[in-house]
Scaffold this motif. Sequence first.
Motif, PDB file in Angstrom:
ATOM      1  N   VAL A   3       0.856  -1.189   0.000  1.00 21.34           N
ATOM      2  CA  VAL A   3       0.000   0.000   0.000  1.00 21.34           C
ATOM      3  C   VAL A   3       0.893   1.240   0.000  1.00 21.34           C
ATOM      4  O   VAL A   3       1.937   1.271   0.642  1.00 21.34           O
ATOM      5  N   PHE A   5       0.978   5.614   0.080  1.00 21.98           N
ATOM      6  CA  PHE A   5       0.267   6.861   0.379  1.00 21.98           C
ATOM      7  C   PHE A   5       0.270   7.724  -0.871  1.00 21.98           C
ATOM      8  O   PHE A   5       1.325   8.099  -1.378  1.00 21.98           O
ATOM      9  N   LYS A  12      -3.670   6.003   2.065  1.00 24.52           N
ATOM     10  CA  LYS A  12      -2.937   4.839   1.600  1.00 24.52           C
ATOM     11  C   LYS A  12      -3.847   4.049   0.671  1.00 24.52           C
ATOM     12  O   LYS A  12      -5.016   3.831   0.979  1.00 24.52           O
ATOM     13  N   ASP A 351       4.049  -1.587   3.764  1.00 25.79           N
ATOM     14  CA  ASP A 351       3.240  -0.519   4.324  1.00 25.79           C
ATOM     15  C   ASP A 351       3.885   0.838   4.007  1.00 25.79           C
ATOM     16  O   ASP A 351       4.519   1.447   4.865  1.00 25.79           O
ATOM     17  N   ASP A 352       3.735   1.241   2.765  1.00 26.44           N
ATOM     18  CA  ASP A 352       4.206   2.565   2.346  1.00 26.44           C
ATOM     19  C   ASP A 352       5.701   2.761   2.621  1.00 26.44           C
ATOM     20  O   ASP A 352       6.114   3.827   3.075  1.00 26.44           O
TER      21      ASP A 352
END
Length: 465
Positions: A3, A5, A12, A351-352
């Motif tokens: 994911v 942002f 996200k 996660d980003d």
Amino acid sequence: MIVLFNSRTREKEPFDPPDRRRVQLYVCGVTVYDDCHLGHARLLVVFDMVVRYLRYRGYGVRYVRNITDIDDKIIPRAQETGESVASLTKRMIGRFHEDQAGLGVHRPDEEPCATEYLTAMIALIETLVERGFAYPAPNGDVYYRVERFPAYGALSGRRLDELRVGSRVEVEEAKRDPLDFALWKAAKPGEPAWASPWGRGRPGWHIECSAMATTLLKTPIDIHGGGQDLEFPHHENEIAQSEAACGAPFVRCWIHNGLVQVGAEKMAKSLGNFLTIREALGRFDRETLRFWLLGSHYRSPLFFSDALLAQSRTGLERLYLALRGLGDAPNESDCEEIHPWLGRFEAAMDDDFNTPEALSVLFEMAREINRVRDRKPAAAAALGVGLRRLGGILGLLEHDPDAFLRRTGPDADTVWIEQRIEERRKARLTRNFAEADRIRDELAGHGILIEDGPEGRTLWRRDRQ
RNA sequence: GGCCAGGUGGCAGAGUGGUCAUGCAGCGGCCUGCAAAGCCGUCUACGCCGGUUCGAUCCCGACCCUGGCCUCCA
């Protein structure tokens, strides 16, 4: 599932490119009129990390990062240095590539220069004029008609009326609206100029990225990156130009990296508070810089100070100390041990691109190595292989541990050090600890740290400075 | 003034509605001839004020503060 942002939605979003084998990535690069500083280093290293990770995750990535080699700042700088614009930019591009290599940043697949894409830019401007999104002004400039593009301001969350109220844009007679921006600038005497339907001139800054991105990549681009300071107006203008000309979405996901700060303000050439990449590389090694650059999340501000860089060096040394003397992993099956660690690292990066959390996984692997290295050397070696593999995604742990810890360079004092250590070994055998300690202090005076291991073996490394 | 982002232990820096981030520094222990490195433990952090909740650092609102953008800028 990765994911990311997205600056445009400020949320996200799942990263789901239509073609996993050919992710389209465009990043706004540098303007070559002066040496790059640590702010540029952050951009370079962040997107280097992005590309390395996506490739590690099995994506094929086509990475394009432009070089601006014609610009309002380049022309006066060339006049100052008394050389031609072409000579200045060629020289600066050479230095830029040295900086890039010095940071261990992989070259993008394409590094197009603006001056190589005049034809594409002019064609784009013509289309915009034809479609009514741009107009030639009496002074020979061509401007983009911002009001004609309803989505203008969507990326940066601005409204036209608000922009006009707080506007510090100088009023130009030729513009119909103060917010209109130049696509083409009529040549002034002595400036580099190209022929165009509107007379001789040169392109505005924003149009080059639209031209190069749409020429070299398939739109909509999966990821478009750049420094946070480019979000407005540069990227807003890029969207307006590209979407008005193509009539289709330009970019799926916008990624902006945070700025490097010195004390209470950003590092910038205009503020004069910058450290160039080459100066920094003279004082800190490449991985220390990368460790620092990736030690906070890419969207956060990042503070520069000597103390913080020293902390980065210390942290990195901890990882190398764990790696030292491990040897290679015995075989593939032993590498099973690293799978849970890979999973945790990937979860952080998915996660980003949470590199601080990913680094914490590296540190926990180091601790596990230290715990088991005596009891289960094979497991420790396997973990070491995993640690280096994961570090490599961040451009870290690519040195030989001893070379890194000893900063082995051209200086030939290695022999002298080894001789001292041998003398000390003999002294210790006869339990002449006073002499042993004297030698140790002597070495310490030269910045050499001694570590006695089992069975009389002694390791050394260089003290941090 | 407008638009964004953020305020976490000595420092840096993640994260989460109710067990631990992690690193550096400090302290105690183990190991060591002594160290170093390492391991174990420890140092009771979430700007302020309300609210929601059985329970909030994490959700909501106000306030204070900081940074970025609004002009060239990675």
